[in-house]
Design a protein around this motif. Structure first.
Motif, PDB file in Angstrom:
ATOM      1  N   SER A   1       1.014  -0.829   0.083  1.00 29.31           N
ATOM      2  CA  SER A   1       0.217   0.405   0.337  1.00 29.31           C
ATOM      3  C   SER A   1       1.060   1.172  -0.030  1.00 29.31           C
ATOM      4  N   MET A   2       0.345   2.454  -0.107  1.00 36.78           N
ATOM      5  CA  MET A   2       1.047   3.586  -0.195  1.00 36.78           C
ATOM      6  C   MET A   2       0.691   4.821  -0.042  1.00 36.78           C
TER       7      MET A   2
ATOM      8  N   ALA B   1      -3.890  11.963  -1.740  1.00 37.39           N
ATOM      9  CA  ALA B   1      -4.870  11.146  -2.718  1.00 37.39           C
ATOM     10  C   ALA B   1      -6.271  10.553  -1.652  1.00 37.39           C
ATOM     11  N   ILE B   2      -6.635  11.107  -0.954  1.00 36.15           N
ATOM     12  CA  ILE B   2      -7.683  10.669  -0.702  1.00 36.15           C
ATOM     13  C   ILE B   2      -9.589  10.784  -1.732  1.00 36.15           C
ATOM     14  N   TRP B   3      -9.952   9.941  -1.357  1.00 40.68           N
ATOM     15  CA  TRP B   3     -11.426  10.089  -2.238  1.00 40.68           C
ATOM     16  C   TRP B   3     -11.526  10.811  -2.136  1.00 40.68           C
TER      17      TRP B   3
ATOM     18  N   PHE C   1     -12.200   0.872   2.108  1.00 38.79           N
ATOM     19  CA  PHE C   1     -12.165   0.331   0.407  1.00 38.79           C
ATOM     20  C   PHE C   1     -10.839  -0.452  -0.195  1.00 38.79           C
ATOM     21  N   GLY C   2      -9.895  -1.060   1.017  1.00 37.36           N
ATOM     22  CA  GLY C   2      -9.139  -2.262   0.839  1.00 37.36           C
ATOM     23  C   GLY C   2      -9.533  -2.881   1.812  1.00 37.36           C
TER      24      GLY C   2
ATOM     25  N   ARG D   1      -5.654   4.569   5.893  1.00 36.15           N
ATOM     26  CA  ARG D   1      -5.992   4.016   4.387  1.00 36.15           C
ATOM     27  C   ARG D   1      -4.812   2.480   4.239  1.00 36.15           C
ATOM     28  N   ALA D   2      -3.567   3.159   4.028  1.00 36.66           N
ATOM     29  CA  ALA D   2      -3.002   2.611   3.971  1.00 36.66           C
ATOM     30  C   ALA D   2      -2.516   0.894   4.642  1.00 36.66           C
TER      31      ALA D   2
ATOM     32  N   VAL E   1      -4.715  -2.274   5.271  1.00 35.44           N
ATOM     33  CA  VAL E   1      -5.048  -3.840   4.455  1.00 35.44           C
ATOM     34  C   VAL E   1      -3.518  -5.010   4.597  1.00 35.44           C
TER      35      VAL E   1
END
Lengths: 346, 357, 586
Positions: free
Chosen positions: B82-83, B89-91, B102-103, B150-151, B154
């Motif tokens: 993950s990155m 790049a938060i949607w 999401f992941g 978020r990264a 996962v």
């Protein structure tokens, strides 16, 4: 006499006649009008009676005959030129000099509204008697006579299969194959629908609608539809059809057993016309023998008895004619438009 | 076994070689920074690890499996990495919880599991109370935390960070440095961190790879990197320094206008000869009014203050040694006040002088 | 086309004004700003162009035709027949169908061009531009030649190949109409979507990729939702375009024997002219438009939709592999539908004695052009008219927009926002409704502008004022007020500052705005058809009139002239302001 010779003679006569006319033969009235018209310089003609190219040719013929007076041709279908004129009038704008639609109802109405200038052209006396005195008061006069006949594409339909009378068009075998003009636009198409209603009742249009006819706006559109083989039979204008046949298009005319629909179209000078003298001169010209020769060349019905019909054109006395009365037209055309839109659509 | 291996990685863009023969191995759970000025190829390297860019030569292996080579690449979505991006790049069309989940959803976890783990990680990054918010309603620091959550949520095999703090203001940046280190200490995810900020790299990293013009100049832990830079570039990029040229002459190391005995240096400068270049940190030079006592492995010379500036936490002096045109930059504590033109003694610590290429 | 809502909040610097409270006539005189006079003048012009026709339209709908007394009879008449109401529903269905088809055309192309490594992108953009500058009614003529049920080229090929009894396509149908409108309106959605996609940072997609989402999933879950507001904007514009278009329905729906709102409105202009009924009948168009923009606002008010701004990060194109050729084929297919096919058949017909006879030397002729250029009474005049009217329109619209944009942006007067709003208002007025408003307000005495060039130019200028304003405002906004302040602090007046600094800096964006108004003005039909008189028909109106008789050869030749004329202008635009100028959304 062989056709070629007739043509040569006609041309000679015309050429001679023209130079002669210029030199001397202007009638006093004509000469006076011409003088006044030259000062006005132009005349605007709202016309629905002839195809665009024909109407423009007529305008040019006139200018050749009377140099210095230009004709502005505004050509559209009969109903659209009337729409244009009524918009002008409602807005208090005067643009139109001579008004030539294909729905005599327009002229009856405009005369009653006092929108016409009374002018009785000298040349009106030379018309075939049946076409004279359409308006007893002499406001409007016949400038075009046309018939609606059955037309078909000879590549797609054999002569023996072609419809013989109007009711043949109701045969399901013509489903998706008929082309018509639109009474909402074309006055001649309106007259035809009116006649069909008179002959066969309102049910005729309902049955015809089941055959899913295609409807252009101008009645002349049926000719292009047939030539393109988009449709194969049509109720169409005889004169335009004859011209198309003469050009070599695969088309034939059937004069229906129950009668070709005759339509008399009239013209009149608009009251307060911006170029009244040019309008009078042009009106005279449209009724002249010279112009009738040009009419014959474009296959329109002849207005005068002193001109020979074009070859291939069947003289009117040789086929059956049906014709609605003026009263029927005045009362009927607005009803017909509604009938059409309710049955055929739009 | 190494977790991630970069083998002779080369990437060319047309005629330009952006990345030139990079070799790097990361142990499981290790945190390595790629540090260098802009245009040094660090981001290109990172994006090659992620799979967004294919290498022109060389290969990338993870757990012994080849991910990238000129012959073929595993696409980013199948690398289990993950990155965190420079722009986060938060949607913006998803809430915080949806972003983080999401992941997890892509990994086909049950709805309950997604919710549970999303909730957990948001608590860890202190964003639990904002789970239902949209990104447009968050501050930059909060967005950064969402990106982190978020990264991490996962549990990626490798975590990649691309200058994640460059859009934050100075105070927040300092706070987030320690936050990133804290999360690393908690989850021990193998991490590659790209930055141009040496302080960031030093706070967060187990090791730092200093890159210049597409090459790695040196890979070491932060302390070694600072005290023992191996190249002029590394010495200059990490902290301030004085570059001094010298000549080895028997037991003397001759600088311009003075000399220091070679035996005072580490290993007596064994294995070196001829011309030498040293990096001397301003902190390793000491000022005195009178000659200091010799010994303790130090060496003092006479000089004169030519310029000075007071920076609050320290003094910054420029001192010219006697009979020399050199200008030595020296840091001194606030109370060590010397006037311009004042004669001083400069004391060297040869053990802290690094020989560089 | 560039359509930007006014950004009244976008001003960065406020020019400070000295506020003095006047207490007597002399001080009042001294503190009176000439800008106020200008403001009043501009308000008056805008009231004349925008407010008055619209109010007149609303009033007319409640007026008795003869007495002018208040009545609801017009509404009773306008909605009293099933046929009329049916036309209204037909239009709504048409708008929806067109929106769906156009979206399916536009979004994949926009995505492929903006995000993927599809080949020949530049060419595909040119094709989209081609579809954009093709006047829709000309496209309709081309499609009559392509898909006339029996004689159309496609159907003839189909019948030739399969020996089928009838053709495959019937352009004279609801589907055919929706299709043809979509084929020429999808560029709107393309422009909006493409511009938005270009603003989406690749990192947004990268973030999904690295978490395990593939291309397809990323596109559906991330990329498209991000540009949804833009797509929605495009869809609304296309929907409105579809329901307010006159030419295409007149050509296709009439033979197909059904009506839509615009052709029905035209019928109310038949004898006797029922402007009042037409006004009543055009109200739904107005309400639908306002309603749609309201709906858009409502949808976008949901949090989570944010305006995309700035270029984000590094661009990474999606590698489609073999699918790039599939995308390319799809784009070329749309190109064939909108440009290649139609242009080929139009060219064939334009140079043919009879188009139905196909491609042969014997069928080749220049006669149609000769007829139009040397014999036809008004063809030449109409070309001159189109260009002079469009030129005048562009000058008026840009001049007006520029003045207003300047005083709004520089805050020279209070309530500048009112001016900006009125400039943008025509954007939500369908062209045909605007024309009827103009007709109702200015055709009758006292102004009696019916059928004059003046009424057409004024109506065009009003119709395209939003385009002009969006461009001018963007241009003005890009000029830092400090540039002018520098002139003024050195002793130059405001006018000098405008002449020597602002005008030169604006030159490029003014030329761009001029052309962006000029091009649609040369091909405008929906408004022109109600306003043109016999002497000042423009090319579009003449083309429609020519279509009455169905002479496709002459029609195609004339369409060709129109197209060539437009291409010349577009080419000039290319040279002056860059190849992309028409497809830029800002």
């Amino acid at each position: 006499m062989p056709w070629g010779l007739v043509r040569v003679c006609q041309c000679l006569w015309l050429v001679a006649g023209l130079s002669w006319a210029e030199a001397a033969t202007l009638t006093p009235n004509e000469a006076a009008l011409y003088e006044a018209a030259k000062k006005e310089g132009e005349v605007t003609w709202y016309v629905g009676q002839f195809a665009t190219d024909v109407a423009q040719q007529f305008g040019k013929n006139f200018t050749e005959r009377y140099p210095g007076v230009k004709v502005n041709v505004y050509r559209a279908t009969g109903q659209v030129v009337f729409q244009r004129l009524s918009q002008d009038m409602k807005a208090g704008v005067r643009q139109c000099d001579l008004f030539s639609s294909t729905d005599i109802g327009h002229s009856v109405y405009l005369k009653a509204q006092g929108q016409y200038l009374r002018y009785k052209p000298e040349n009106a006396a030379g018309l075939i008697p049946a076409f004279q005195n359409i308006d007893p008061d002499g406001y409007y006069h016949t400038t075009q006579v046309n018939t609606v006949t059955i037309l078909y594409n000879t590549d797609k339909v054999k002569p023996e299969e072609a419809p013989r009378k109007w009711t043949d068009l109701l045969d399901p075998k013509w489903k998706n194959k008929i082309s018509l003009g639109h009474p909402g636009f074309s006055g001649t198409a309106g007259t035809w629908v009116l006649m069909m209603r008179e002959l066969y009742g309102a049910g005729y249009m309902e049955k015809l609608a089941k055959n899913n006819p295609q409807a252009g706006r101008s009645l002349n559109d049926t000719i292009t539809m047939l030539n393109a083989a988009e449709r194969v039979v049509a109720a169409g204008p005889t004169a335009t059809a004859l011209r198309s046949i003469a050009k070599g298009n695969p088309m034939a005319i059937v004069y229906p057993e129950d009668g070709a629909v005759l339509q008399i179209s009239v013209s009149a000078i608009v009251k307060d016309a911006p170029h009244p003298n040019a309008a009078k001169l042009f009106f005279e010209y449209l009724l002249s023998r010279e112009h009738s020769v040009a009419l014959a060349e474009t296959y329109y019905e002849l207005l005068r008895p002193d001109v020979d019909p074009a070859p291939g054109a069947k003289p009117m006395r040789e086929f059956k004619i049906v014709q609605p009365t003026i009263e029927a037209i005045v009362k009927g055309i607005p009803e017909i438009k509604e009938l059409w839109r309710d049955t055929i659509g739009n | 076994m190494s977790k991630l291996v970069l083998n002779g990685l080369v990437r060319k863009f047309g005629e330009v070689t952006a990345v030139d023969d990079i070799n790097l191995e990361l142990a499981e759970g290790e945190f390595v920074s790629l540090l260098g000025p802009s245009g040094c190829g660090k981001t290109t390297t990172l994006r090659m690890i992620a799979g967004f860019i294919n290498p022109t030569q060389g290969s990338i292996e993870m757990d012994g499996r080849v991910l990238s080579s000129p012959g073929g690449v595993v696409p980013p979505e199948r690398r289990q990495m993950s990155m965190i991006f420079q722009s986060y790049a938060i949607w913006p069309n998803m809430t915080v919880a949806e972003n983080v989940g999401f992941g997890l959803k892509l990994r086909k976890l049950s709805g309950d599991e997604v919710r549970r783990r999303t909730g957990e990680i948001l608590e860890i990054v202190q964003m639990g109370h904002l789970a239902a918010r949209y990104p447009a309603e968050l501050s930059g620091g909060q967005q950064q935390r969402v990106a982190l959550a978020r990264a991490i949520v996962v549990k990626p095999a490798v975590l990649l960070l691309d200058e994640p703090l460059s859009n934050l203001d100075a105070n927040l940046r300092e706070e987030m440095r320690f936050e990133i280190r804290r999360l690393h200490d908690e989850f021990r995810i193998t991490t590659v961190y790209v930055t141009h900020d040496q302080a960031e790299a030093m706070v967060t990293s187990d090791r730092i790879a200093v890159m210049n013009q597409g090459r790695i100049e040196q890979v070491d832990d932060p302390f070694t990197l600072y005290t023992k830079p191996r190249t002029r570039f590394v010495a200059g990029f990490i902290g301030r320094t004085n570059f001094l040229l010298a000549k080895r002459d028997g037991d003397a190391v001759r600088f311009e206008g003075f000399a220091i005995p070679a035996h005072l240096f580490e290993d007596g400068l064994a294995g070196t000869g001829g011309n030498l270049q040293f990096s001397v940190r301003p902190q390793s030079l000491h000022l005195h009014r009178a000659a200091p006592a010799a010994g303790r492995g130090r060496h003092a010379i006479e000089g004169r203050v030519v310029e000075r500036a007071f920076l609050g936490e320290f003094w910054d002096y420029l001192v010219t040694p006697k009979d020399s045109r050199l200008r030595l930059r020296i840091s001194a504590p606030p109370l060590a006040v010397y006037k311009v033109d004042e004669p001083v003694w400069v004391e060297f610590e040869p053990s802290q002088m690094a020989v560089i290429d | 086309m560039r359509m930007t809502p006014p950004d009244s909040a976008g001003t960065t610097t406020i020019v400070p004004r000295v506020e003095t409270r006047p207490d007597g006539a002399t001080t009042w005189m001294r503190s009176f700003e000439p800008a106020m006079l200008l403001w009043l003048l501009l308000i008056a012009i805008l009231a004349f162009l925008v407010l008055s026709p619209m109010l007149r339209l609303v009033f007319a709908s409640f007026e008795d035709r003869v007495t002018g007394a208040f009545t609801l009879a017009n509404y009773a008449e306008a909605y009293g027949r099933p046929r009329y109401v049916q036309a209204l529903f037909n239009s709504l269905a048409l708008g929806a169908s067109v929106a769906v088809i156009a979206t399916l055309f536009a979004v994949p192309i926009a995505w492929a061009i903006s995000r993927t490594d599809m080949p020949a992108k530049g060419f595909i953009r040119m094709v989209v531009l081609g579809a954009f500058i093709m006047p829709p009614y000309l496209g309709a003529v081309a499609w009559m030649l392509l898909a006339g049920p029996n004689s159309g080229w496609l159907n003839r090929i189909w019948i030739g190949l399969t020996g089928a009894e009838t053709g495959l396509f019937n352009i004279y149908s609801f589907t055919g109409l929706a299709f043809v409108i979509a084929v020429y309106s999808y560029p709107y959605i393309f422009v909006f979507t493409n511009a938005a996609l270009d603003l989406v940072s690749s990192e947004m997609e990268d973030a999904a990729n690295i978490l395990g989402a593939g291309t397809w999933r990323t596109t559906l879950n991330i990329t498209l939702p991000l540009v949804f507001p833009a797509i929605l904007g495009g869809i609304i514009v296309v929907f409105l375009e579809a329901i307010s278009l006159f030419g295409t329905p007149a050509l296709l729906a009439l033979p197909a024997r059904f009506n839509v709102v615009t052709t029905q409105l035209w019928q109310f202009f038949e004898f006797p002219v029922k402007v009042e009924t037409a006004a009543a009948y055009s109200m739904p168009l107005l309400f639908i438009t306002i309603g749609l923009f309201g709906l858009q606002k409502l949808i976008l008010a949901r949090k989570g939709f944010v305006a995309l701004t700035g270029k984000g990060g590094e661009r990474r194109l999606i590698r489609l592999g073999p699918w790039r050729w599939v995308m390319f084929a799809y784009c070329m297919f749309i190109g064939a539908l909108s440009v290649f096919g139609p242009v080929i058949v139009l060219a064939q017909a334009a140079f043919a004695r009879a188009w139905g006879r196909g491609f042969s030397w014997a069928n080749l002729t220049l006669r149609n052009f000769e007829y139009l250029l040397f014999e036809h009474d008004s063809a030449r005049q109409s070309i001159v008219n189109s260009f002079t009217y469009a030129g005048a329109t562009a000058f008026i619209a840009i001049g007006l927009a520029l003045c207003i944009a300047y005083i709004v942006n520089r805050r020279l007067v209070p309530w500048g926002g009112v001016l900006a709003f009125m400039c943008m208002a025509p954007f939500v007025i369908p062209g045909i409704v605007l024309a009827i408003g103009f007709y109702a307000a200015y055709a009758p005495p006292p102004l009696a502008l019916s059928g004059t060039a003046t009424i057409m130019i004024l109506a065009f200028a009003t119709r395209f004022l939003p385009i002009a304003y969006a461009n001018s405002a963007a241009g003005i906004r890009s000029i830092n007020p400090e540039m002018e302040e520098a002139v003024r602090i050195l002793g130059g007046g405001r006018l000098l500052a405008i002449r020597r600094v602002v005008a030169p800096l604006l030159k490029k964006s003014l030329v761009g705005g001029w052309i962006l108004v000029f091009i649609p003005a040369t091909r405008e039909l929906s408004a022109a058809i109600f306003l043109a008189g016999p002497h000042n028909r423009v090319m579009s109106v003449l083309l429609y009139d020519l279509s009455e008789e169905g002479n496709f050869e002459v029609l195609s030749a004339f369409g060709g002239l129109l197209l060539v004329a437009t291409l010349i202008v577009v080419a000039i635009g290319f040279r002056a302001i860059g190849r992309d100028f028409m497809l830029r959304g800002n």
